[in-house]
Design a protein around this motif. Structure first.
Motif, PDB file in Angstrom:
ATOM      1  N   ASP A 307       0.812  -1.222   0.000  1.00  0.00           N
ATOM      2  CA  ASP A 307       0.000   0.000   0.000  1.00  0.00           C
ATOM      3  C   ASP A 307       0.842   1.268   0.000  1.00  0.00           C
ATOM      4  O   ASP A 307       1.950   1.299   0.530  1.00  0.00           O
ATOM      5  CB  ASP A 307      -0.912   0.037   1.240  1.00  0.00           C
ATOM      6  N   ARG A 308       0.258   2.302  -0.579  1.00  0.00           N
ATOM      7  CA  ARG A 308       0.780   3.664  -0.462  1.00  0.00           C
ATOM      8  C   ARG A 308      -0.195   4.409   0.428  1.00  0.00           C
ATOM      9  O   ARG A 308      -1.373   4.547   0.072  1.00  0.00           O
ATOM     10  CB  ARG A 308       0.815   4.333  -1.837  1.00  0.00           C
ATOM     11  N   TYR A 309       0.288   4.890   1.543  1.00  0.00           N
ATOM     12  CA  TYR A 309      -0.583   5.431   2.583  1.00  0.00           C
ATOM     13  C   TYR A 309      -0.283   6.911   2.772  1.00  0.00           C
ATOM     14  O   TYR A 309       0.875   7.315   2.778  1.00  0.00           O
ATOM     15  CB  TYR A 309      -0.314   4.634   3.856  1.00  0.00           C
ATOM     16  N   TRP A 310      -1.337   7.684   2.933  1.00  0.00           N
ATOM     17  CA  TRP A 310      -1.128   9.125   3.141  1.00  0.00           C
ATOM     18  C   TRP A 310      -2.020   9.641   4.260  1.00  0.00           C
ATOM     19  O   TRP A 310      -3.236   9.689   4.107  1.00  0.00           O
ATOM     20  CB  TRP A 310      -1.416   9.910   1.852  1.00  0.00           C
ATOM     21  N   CYS A 311      -1.381  10.012   5.360  1.00  0.00           N
ATOM     22  CA  CYS A 311      -2.072  10.715   6.428  1.00  0.00           C
ATOM     23  C   CYS A 311      -1.700  12.181   6.258  1.00  0.00           C
ATOM     24  O   CYS A 311      -0.557  12.571   6.455  1.00  0.00           O
ATOM     25  CB  CYS A 311      -1.611  10.200   7.794  1.00  0.00           C
ATOM     26  N   ALA A 312      -2.698  12.973   5.834  1.00  0.00           N
ATOM     27  CA  ALA A 312      -2.406  14.350   5.441  1.00  0.00           C
ATOM     28  C   ALA A 312      -2.452  15.317   6.620  1.00  0.00           C
ATOM     29  O   ALA A 312      -2.833  16.468   6.483  1.00  0.00           O
ATOM     30  CB  ALA A 312      -3.374  14.784   4.345  1.00  0.00           C
ATOM     31  N   ALA A 313      -2.080  14.849   7.794  1.00  0.00           N
ATOM     32  CA  ALA A 313      -2.048  15.720   8.971  1.00  0.00           C
ATOM     33  C   ALA A 313      -0.663  16.361   9.077  1.00  0.00           C
ATOM     34  O   ALA A 313       0.165  16.211   8.190  1.00  0.00           O
ATOM     35  CB  ALA A 313      -2.347  14.904  10.219  1.00  0.00           C
ATOM     36  N   ASP A 314      -0.424  17.050  10.164  1.00  0.00           N
ATOM     37  CA  ASP A 314       0.899  17.602  10.424  1.00  0.00           C
ATOM     38  C   ASP A 314       1.559  16.747  11.497  1.00  0.00           C
ATOM     39  O   ASP A 314       0.913  16.409  12.497  1.00  0.00           O
ATOM     40  CB  ASP A 314       0.782  19.046  10.924  1.00  0.00           C
ATOM     41  N   THR A 334       4.757   2.328   3.170  1.00  0.00           N
ATOM     42  CA  THR A 334       5.239   3.470   2.396  1.00  0.00           C
ATOM     43  C   THR A 334       4.262   4.628   2.591  1.00  0.00           C
ATOM     44  O   THR A 334       3.080   4.500   2.263  1.00  0.00           O
ATOM     45  CB  THR A 334       5.309   3.126   0.897  1.00  0.00           C
ATOM     46  N   SER A 335       4.768   5.749   3.142  1.00  0.00           N
ATOM     47  CA  SER A 335       3.906   6.899   3.437  1.00  0.00           C
ATOM     48  C   SER A 335       4.300   8.103   2.613  1.00  0.00           C
ATOM     49  O   SER A 335       5.470   8.280   2.276  1.00  0.00           O
ATOM     50  CB  SER A 335       4.084   7.361   4.875  1.00  0.00           C
ATOM     51  N   LEU A 336       3.299   8.947   2.384  1.00  0.00           N
ATOM     52  CA  LEU A 336       3.559  10.239   1.746  1.00  0.00           C
ATOM     53  C   LEU A 336       3.539  11.331   2.809  1.00  0.00           C
ATOM     54  O   LEU A 336       2.692  11.317   3.706  1.00  0.00           O
ATOM     55  CB  LEU A 336       2.472  10.525   0.705  1.00  0.00           C
ATOM     56  N   LEU A 337       4.489  12.245   2.706  1.00  0.00           N
ATOM     57  CA  LEU A 337       4.477  13.442   3.545  1.00  0.00           C
ATOM     58  C   LEU A 337       4.492  14.633   2.594  1.00  0.00           C
ATOM     59  O   LEU A 337       5.346  14.724   1.715  1.00  0.00           O
ATOM     60  CB  LEU A 337       5.718  13.464   4.443  1.00  0.00           C
ATOM     61  N   LEU A 353      -1.769  14.711  -6.045  1.00  0.00           N
ATOM     62  CA  LEU A 353      -0.846  13.852  -5.285  1.00  0.00           C
ATOM     63  C   LEU A 353      -1.371  12.422  -5.192  1.00  0.00           C
ATOM     64  O   LEU A 353      -0.618  11.460  -5.314  1.00  0.00           O
ATOM     65  CB  LEU A 353      -0.637  14.420  -3.872  1.00  0.00           C
ATOM     66  N   VAL A 354      -2.679  12.288  -4.977  1.00  0.00           N
ATOM     67  CA  VAL A 354      -3.275  10.945  -4.888  1.00  0.00           C
ATOM     68  C   VAL A 354      -3.021  10.190  -6.193  1.00  0.00           C
ATOM     69  O   VAL A 354      -2.591   9.035  -6.201  1.00  0.00           O
ATOM     70  CB  VAL A 354      -4.797  11.022  -4.597  1.00  0.00           C
ATOM     71  N   GLU A 355      -3.261  10.889  -7.303  1.00  0.00           N
ATOM     72  CA  GLU A 355      -3.078  10.249  -8.608  1.00  0.00           C
ATOM     73  C   GLU A 355      -1.605   9.933  -8.871  1.00  0.00           C
ATOM     74  O   GLU A 355      -1.251   8.825  -9.249  1.00  0.00           O
ATOM     75  CB  GLU A 355      -3.620  11.176  -9.706  1.00  0.00           C
ATOM     76  N   LYS A 356      -0.769  10.938  -8.633  1.00  0.00           N
ATOM     77  CA  LYS A 356       0.651  10.819  -8.975  1.00  0.00           C
ATOM     78  C   LYS A 356       1.352   9.711  -8.202  1.00  0.00           C
ATOM     79  O   LYS A 356       2.179   8.995  -8.743  1.00  0.00           O
ATOM     80  CB  LYS A 356       1.288  12.169  -8.656  1.00  0.00           C
ATOM     81  N   TYR A 357       1.016   9.580  -6.915  1.00  0.00           N
ATOM     82  CA  TYR A 357       1.701   8.580  -6.101  1.00  0.00           C
ATOM     83  C   TYR A 357       0.879   7.312  -5.922  1.00  0.00           C
ATOM     84  O   TYR A 357       1.281   6.409  -5.200  1.00  0.00           O
ATOM     85  CB  TYR A 357       2.101   9.175  -4.747  1.00  0.00           C
TER      86      TYR A 357
END
Ligand code: PRX
Length: 639
Positions: A307-314, A334-337, A353-357
């Motif tokens: 999975d590619r996971y993204w928690c868009a918090a700070d 694998t996370s996105l920051l 970003l969702v699409e690209k990664y």
């Protein structure tokens, strides 16, 4: 009932009527396909339940006992076990196929990119850990971190913990006084910061704020500065060092032993707002926290190895600590920051970003959803969002309109929404759906297995279905805060005194349960205000206002807002004989002292404030005034 509460109840009644069932495919492939099985297991023996979960992690030495409640409410979990959360977050992956897997993908607001494998992350963490050691940082010390969303923030957190010290991360949106107060309370000798951060194409001068705060707070002997924006900053000889200079010195060797910690040794302090006075340093520890955050992330967001996971918090808030840094790394994810704002340069930045990664899991806050919803469907529709499988929300109640938009336009009606209720103090998710759970828009559904939440009356009796009451936690849980840093009495008073006899934790929230046992959070019962999901205390904002020489007294309240959830309204009494400053000047002053998130939307100058005879400000009366509503019963008013 206040207007925000009324609005929330109307939302609840709307949300209750509809049930969204997950697709059979989601359920079949879920890590936990049937919550009732694990819930039954946890209900039979919750201590054993958490012990089983702990076995998924590596420990240097096992525990003698899972839970020690002999000094409640000072609970201990995994007694005498030896561990370090960094061992589970990094070290153990280096022995597996994950060594070369990407741990972190970073994108700057200006399009800069960094990808970092677990192998490389480990090298960077070891190097910075050695830098910190060379500055004399050792076990038990506190390192304050005040940065924008850059990879070095994650590296600094992990390096601190690797050598047995604790971090105190201060959100980059806070300003001078907020930072100074937190440095002072933690007595940090080392501060890690950035020259600046990019936000909506502008530079936020973090270093300037840091310099001022260090001057006010004292204690700090060394400041390490990451160069991000490259603008000129003031560096003090003998105190200030550039991160990149230090990292290229021989002392920054790429090997560093991970310190062996006791399960109950402190991991980090995170300051959060309470009812009164200064922010509290919520303290979490290594052992229980790692079990709680990794189990909840795996079960709720159903993390798979690819999975590619993204928690868009700070990372500067608990959501970032638990679900950007620690839990995803423990699971080898694998996370996105992402550094920037959701709508810069255009309102489709996130969808891009969702699409690209190829993001599979997206976790954000209702305020961001409402903010992006305002720009209409065409921005997300320009992008292929089909990679998304599960989406989530946190931080404040989500209204059914925003929930449905998120479900339809972002999740394409195939992604379940995980509405997770929890707090800085709880460490991890407490009331939350799992992917298999039928959803009602606006409800966090049910307590996570092994969590015992209830809605009760003042006398402790459970409420009837749909009756509002106090949200309490009736049993300890592994990710719970252990104390308020340096103030154990405040820990007991704040969380354990309302239901002392029963030994329950009071959350500060009001809630109700419906006929199906689904929980509906109504809101805070204390003087905590949620603005765009950020937690602020009325006392902090009021003290920022009265620190202006022309203001002698101030009271702030929350007023409902369609995007931010709430905005702040302030009422100020001028100092005798002084001309009160203009509204703009006062706003600027709060921005400088506390930060942009604390700036009131409106400031009114008044002659007096409504108070009870014991001197307590009657915020209810102020709220009615701000909203142009009848003020109600004034019999307790002093004047
Ligand atoms: O009022 C609840 C609200 O946020 C408070 C905790 O704030 P904080 O410590 O900043 O942590 C936020 C991120 C975990 C709670 O007491 N809250 C949090 N999540 C939700 C929520 N209210 C409704 N629904 C949620 N999902």
């Amino acid at each position: 009932m206040s207007e925000p509460e009324q609005k929330r109840i109307e939302d609840i009644l709307k949300g209750e009527r509809e049930v969204f069932k997950p697709s059979p495919e989601i359920v079949k492939n879920a890590n936990i396909p049937d919550r009732s099985v694990v819930t039954a297991e946890a209900e039979e023996d919750f201590v054993k339940f958490w012990e089983e979960r702990a076995k998924a992690l590596e420990w240097y030495e096992p525990w003698d006992k899972v839970l020690d409640d002999s000094e409640a409410p000072f609970f201990k979990w995994f007694v005498n076990a030896k561990t370090n959360i960094v061992h589970n977050a990094i070290d153990r992956h280096l022995k597996t196929h994950r060594r070369n897997k990407i741990a972190l993908i970073w994108e700057g607001e200006n399009g800069d990119q960094v990808t970092m494998s677990y192998f490389r992350l480990n090298r960077e963490v070891c190097k910075f850990a050695n830098v910190l050691k060379s500055m004399g940082v050792k076990r038990g010390d506190r390192v304050t971190i005040y940065m924008g969303r850059v990879p070095e923030l994650v590296i600094a957190m992990l390096a601190t913990v690797k050598i047995g010290a604790m971090h105190s991360v201060v959100y980059g949106g806070f300003s001078t006084e907020a930072l100074a107060e937190r440095i002072e309370d933690a007595r940090s000798r080392v501060l890690v910061t950035c020259d600046g951060a990019f936000l909506r194409g502008k530079v936020v001068n973090l270093k300037e704020i840091a310099n001022e705060a260090v001057g006010r707070a004292g204690y700090v002997e060394h400041v390490v500065t990451v160069k991000r924006t490259g603008h000129d900053v003031e560096m003090e000889e003998g105190r200030d060092y550039w991160y990149h200079d230090l990292m290229s010195l021989p002392i920054a060797s790429a090997t560093c032993e991970t310190e062996v910690m006791d399960a109950e040794d402190p991991l980090f302090i995170l300051y959060t707002s309470g009812t009164t006075g200064k922010p509290k340093g919520v303290l979490h520890t290594h052992g229980g926290y790692q079990v709680h955050v990794s189990t909840t992330l795996s079960w709720v967001f159903d993390i798979k190895d690819d999975d590619r996971y993204w928690c868009a918090a700070d990372p500067g808030w608990i959501t970032g600590h638990s679900y950007i840094v620690y839990a995803p790394l423990i699971l080898g994810t694998t996370s996105l920051l992402f550094e920037g704002a959701p709508n810069y340069p255009y309102p489709d930045r996130w969808w891009n970003l969702v699409e690209k990664y190829g993001i599979n899991i997206l976790y954000t806050a209702p305020t961001a959803i409402r903010g992006l919803m305002r720009f209409g469907d065409s921005w997300p529709e320009r992008h292929d969002l089909s990679s998304l499988r599960i989406i989530g929300t946190v931080g404040e109640p989500i209204n059914p309109e925003a929930w449905k938009w998120y479900h339809r336009v972002i999740g394409k009606e195939k992604c379940p929404i995980m509405d997770t209720w929890w707090q800085t103090e709880t460490g991890g998710f407490m009331i939350t759906p799992l992917p298999e759970t039928p959803l009602k828009p606006g409800s966090g559904t049910k307590p996570f297995p092994g969590v015992f939440a209830d809605v009760v009356r003042e006398n402790g009796e459970s409420c009837e279905p749909n009756e509002d009451g106090y949200l309490v936690l009736k049993k300890p849980w592994p990710g719970m805060l252990r104390t308020v840093y340096g103030d154990p009495d405040r820990y007991v008073e704040q969380y354990w005194s309302n239901f002392k006899e029963q030994g329950w934790y009071f959350t500060g929230d009001s809630a109700r349960k419906d006929e199906d046992g689904y929980f509906w959070i109504i809101g805070r019962m204390d003087d905590v205000i949620k603005v765009s999901g950020y937690r602020l205390g009325t006392a902090e904002i009021e003290s920022a206002l009265v620190s202006h020489p022309s203001i002698s007294e101030a009271a702030v309240i929350a007023v409902p807002d369609d995007v931010k959830g709430n905005v702040i309204h302030a009422f100020c009494i001028p100092t005798t004989g002084a001309n009160p400053a203009s509204e703009d000047e006062l706003k600027l002053h709060v921005r400088k002292e506390m930060g942009p998130i604390a700036v009131p939307a409106k400031i009114e100058i008044v002659d007096s404030l409504p108070k009870t005879r014991s001197g307590k400000i009657m915020r209810r009366v102020l709220r009615a005034k701000a909203m142009g509503e009848p003020v109600g019963d004034l019999s307790t008013l002093a004047d």
